[in-house]
Design a protein around this motif. Structure first.
Motif, PDB file in Angstrom:
ATOM      1  N   UNK A   1     -20.218  46.416 -24.519  1.00  0.00           N
ATOM      2  CA  UNK A   1     -21.290  47.130 -23.815  1.00  0.00           C
ATOM      3  C   UNK A   1     -21.146  46.984 -22.299  1.00  0.00           C
ATOM      4  N   UNK A   2     -20.885  45.743 -21.874  1.00  0.00           N
ATOM      5  CA  UNK A   2     -20.787  45.470 -20.440  1.00  0.00           C
ATOM      6  C   UNK A   2     -19.576  46.162 -19.835  1.00  0.00           C
ATOM      7  N   UNK A   3     -18.427  46.063 -20.520  1.00  0.00           N
ATOM      8  CA  UNK A   3     -17.198  46.690 -20.007  1.00  0.00           C
ATOM      9  C   UNK A   3     -17.355  48.198 -19.956  1.00  0.00           C
TER      10      UNK A   3
ATOM     11  N   UNK B   1     -20.219  53.547 -15.073  1.00  0.00           N
ATOM     12  CA  UNK B   1     -21.009  53.595 -13.843  1.00  0.00           C
ATOM     13  C   UNK B   1     -20.186  53.346 -12.585  1.00  0.00           C
ATOM     14  N   UNK B   2     -19.027  52.680 -12.755  1.00  0.00           N
ATOM     15  CA  UNK B   2     -18.233  52.293 -11.594  1.00  0.00           C
ATOM     16  C   UNK B   2     -18.714  51.001 -10.968  1.00  0.00           C
ATOM     17  N   UNK B   3     -19.693  50.344 -11.589  1.00  0.00           N
ATOM     18  CA  UNK B   3     -20.234  49.088 -11.082  1.00  0.00           C
ATOM     19  C   UNK B   3     -19.415  47.930 -11.653  1.00  0.00           C
ATOM     20  N   UNK B   4     -18.477  47.400 -10.854  1.00  0.00           N
ATOM     21  CA  UNK B   4     -17.605  46.314 -11.298  1.00  0.00           C
ATOM     22  C   UNK B   4     -17.949  45.005 -10.573  1.00  0.00           C
TER      23      UNK B   4
ATOM     24  N   UNK C   1     -20.635  40.741 -13.622  1.00  0.00           N
ATOM     25  CA  UNK C   1     -20.531  41.448 -14.897  1.00  0.00           C
ATOM     26  C   UNK C   1     -19.102  41.480 -15.438  1.00  0.00           C
ATOM     27  N   UNK C   2     -18.125  41.550 -14.534  1.00  0.00           N
ATOM     28  CA  UNK C   2     -16.766  41.877 -14.953  1.00  0.00           C
ATOM     29  C   UNK C   2     -15.748  40.748 -14.761  1.00  0.00           C
TER      30      UNK C   2
END
Length: 686
Positions: free
Chosen positions: A558-560, A566-569, A573-574
């Motif tokens: 889900x997170x990946x 979204x482009x939110x790295x 989170x990553x």
């Protein structure tokens, strides 16, 4: 000669006694007689409370907004009759536009603001629940309710329409009736607008009454639920505010008084800069609009000593082009003062300033006036008058004496600190202006002098194209000022409505607070129904109706996937190593993934009464959601706001505010917020 009647207890009436005459400001001819002797003025207070007050208080905020919007449209359609009468006060068409259409715009503004922000109810829950106990079963919130009294508005002569409407709009929105006492010199314009209001049939009987003349002993009959507002001279306002009965009954009194407003030219501005021309234009406009009869008009022109000659030359050149005369004649830019008495008062104040450190640069006398138009010999004309005070720190009269006409005084300053000192010597102002192209100059002057002003305009070339100018009060901004300006606040959006309402702190259980406010609060009981709430029309939804969703376990995938979509790295989170070193100690889900996943849990996907998502408010992420955590959502109908149907073609709808609580597997909240949806109504207004 016509008798200017008052509107009291549902009737147009005229007194019996020695009348006062109103004269045409331009020609000097007698127009009206005004008298209130013997009229049932005190009885009008009871009439307002029992009729207009009861009717307005029974209306919801949304209904009051609809009433005001309809009235504004009606007045706008009949505006030309008001312009014709306004010419009698010496106002040009441009002057009257500010008064008439500017005033009507205030009604529109408050109607729109209330339509967006206020509940479809008679009680206004002002804030969120305030917890008062550990277990959450004792809490409080502040509510606003209508006062069962009357607002007595005593207005100045310079804006007979706007001055009334700027007070009426928040008064009516608060559910209070009003009695209007306009200044006698321009009462005919106010009376004409009140007649239109009465004839429209849109306003409940008793919601507005009008006194053309004196108010007699009305102050003796006011009570603590009543409100008095005053606009006019500081001297008169102070006298009224100290009335023994007002003090004994703690009657709220708001004063907005004339003040010695200033315009400061920044030390950075030189004659070759666009800001210099803007400064000259703004000062001249404030001197000549309404013939300088504005409570916000610029009275003190504060400029760098090095620029005094340049500013003086530019002002004199521009003022010399002002055409005075009959405001009906094309090309006339400035009409007369409202009366000969007012002209005499201006001359008296100018003479006093000339005896106390000032010298004339232009004007300062009515002799030899060049006027455009016929039969103007008895008109109350006074020329644009520019004075100069070389030593404004020594001669204090220039900071304490206001000539309420087309009069302003130029004065020098040596540095910005001295400019601030001069600005503050006014003893409190409604409005001040600073013209500068330098952000540091703006910061220094505003930070130091804001305490002495109710409103300040910072004007540069970028703002000039859309600026409303120094002297234009706006419905969404506070209009008032400290000290000499009265110490009050009018307008300011919903702040003004609150002035006419009673604020009460209510304490109790969440269940009781929800019942009183007719708005669900967290901790109050909920009601669940097998039918999904998104399958229900606006009328079918109940406050407190709730849905507890299924659960969802958050995975690494889900997170990946959300990060890629979204482009939110962001590293928390990553990046496993970076996240381990963060305050979370491990990777966590994106907050917006939690919100999105929550929507996936509570949304019913089929076509139904829900039209659209209208927005989100108050989002707070309480705890992190980690890989392997399981989330669940409770969606609860918090409140409903019925929206008026604008046309038969529009789909009838209302706004539903939903409380959203996202929990983890331990029952702890991880996200809290409200969403707003447009929900179809079964029945329309047409």
């Amino acid at each position: 000669m016509q008798q200017l009647t008052s509107y009291l207890s549902g009737r147009w009436v005229y007194g019996e006694g020695r009348p006062r005459e109103i004269h045409h400001a331009v020609s000097g001819e007698a127009l009206y007689q005004v008298c209130t002797d013997g009229l049932p003025l005190a009885e009008s207070l009871s009439y307002a409370r029992n009729h207009g007050g009861a009717a307005l208080a029974a209306m919801t905020f949304q209904q009051r907004a609809q009433m005001m919007k309809a009235l504004a449209k009606y007045l706008l359609a009949h505006k030309e009759s008001l312009y014709e009468i306004s010419f009698q006060t010496g106002a040009t068409r441009a002057d009257s536009w500010v008064d008439i259409e500017g005033g009507i715009a205030t009604l529109f503004s408050y109607a729109g603001l209330a339509g967006r922000e206020l509940p479809d109810d008679t009680l206004w829950a002002e804030d969120e629940l305030i917890p008062l106990s550990k277990q959450g079963q004792f809490a409080a919130r502040h509510v606003l309710t209508s006062r069962p009294g009357v607002a007595l508005h005593i207005n100045a002569f310079n804006f007979p329409c706007w001055g009334m409407l700027e007070k009426l709009a928040p008064t009516w929105m608060a559910g209070m009736p009003a009695i209007i006492k306009p200044a006698t010199a321009s009462a005919q314009v106010t009376q004409a607008m009140v007649k239109l209001m009465v004839e429209s049939g849109l306003v409940p009987e008793g919601a507005i009454q009008l006194i053309c003349g004196g108010i007699g002993d009305m102050f003796e009959h006011l009570d603590f639920q009543d409100v008095v507002t005053f606009t006019g001279s500081a001297q008169t306002g102070q006298k009224l505010r100290s009335h023994p009965h007002l003090m004994a009954k703690s009657v709220p009194f708001t004063m907005e008084a004339d003040s010695l407003n200033c315009a400061v030219l920044g030390s950075d501005v030189t004659p070759d800069m666009p800001e210099f021309a803007l400064f000259i234009k703004e000062v001249c406009r404030e001197m000549t609009v309404k013939a300088g009869q504005k409570c916000t008009a610029i009275r003190r022109i504060i400029v760098p000593a090095a620029q005094v000659d340049a500013v003086c030359d530019a002002l004199l050149k521009r003022l010399s082009g002002v055409v005075m005369g009959d405001p009906r004649v094309e090309g006339v830019k400035m009409g007369a003062l409202v009366s000969l008495e007012q002209r005499d008062d201006v001359q008296e104040k100018v003479d006093f300033l000339l005896r106390n450190g000032c010298e004339p640069l232009c004007g300062a006398t009515t002799e030899g006036l060049t006027l455009t138009g016929d039969n103007l010999g008895k008109g109350a004309f006074y020329p644009p008058t520019l004075l100069y005070c070389a030593d404004p720190l020594t001669h204090q009269a220039v900071h304490a004496t206001e000539a309420f006409g087309p009069v302003a005084t130029l004065m020098p300053y040596q540095d910005l600190a001295q400019a601030v000192t001069l600005a503050q010597l006014g003893g409190g102002s409604l409005a001040g202006s600073l013209v500068t192209a330098d952000g540091e100059v703006a910061s220094q002057v505003i930070r130091a002098s804001a305490c002495a002003h109710g409103r300040m305009l910072v004007l540069d070339a970028a703002a000039a194209a859309e600026s409303t100018g120094h002297g234009s009060p706006l419905p969404m901004l506070v209009h008032g000022g400290p000290g000499r300006a009265g110490g009050g606040e009018e307008l300011g959006g919903l702040r003004a409505v609150k002035h006419y309402m009673q604020r009460t702190a209510i304490q109790g259980s969440p269940a009781m607070l929800a019942a009183i406010g007719r708005e669900w609060v967290r901790g109050a009981p909920v009601a669940e129904d097998p039918v999904h709430p998104f399958r229900k029309y606006f009328e079918e939804l109940r406050i407190g109706e709730s849905l507890l969703t299924a659960r969802r376990t958050v995975t690494e995938a889900d997170i990946v996937n959300f990060g890629c979509l979204s482009g939110d790295h962001f590293y928390a989170h990553m990046d496993k190593i970076g996240a381990a070193q963060s305050l979370f100690g491990e990777r966590v889900a994106h907050g917006y993934f939690v919100v999105s996943a929550a929507a996936g849990l509570f949304v019913d996907p089929a076509v139904g009464p829900v039209i659209a998502n209208y927005g989100m408010e108050g989002l707070r992420f309480i705890e992190p959601v980690k890989i392997g955590d399981t989330i669940q959502v409770r969606l609860t109908c918090r409140k409903k706001i019925k929206k008026a149907q604008k046309s038969a073609e529009d789909k009838p709808h209302g706004v539903v505010v939903w409380d959203v609580q996202v929990f983890n597997q331990e029952g702890n909240a991880v996200a809290l917020y409200n969403i707003l949806t447009l929900v179809e109504r079964k029945e329309g207004d047409f």
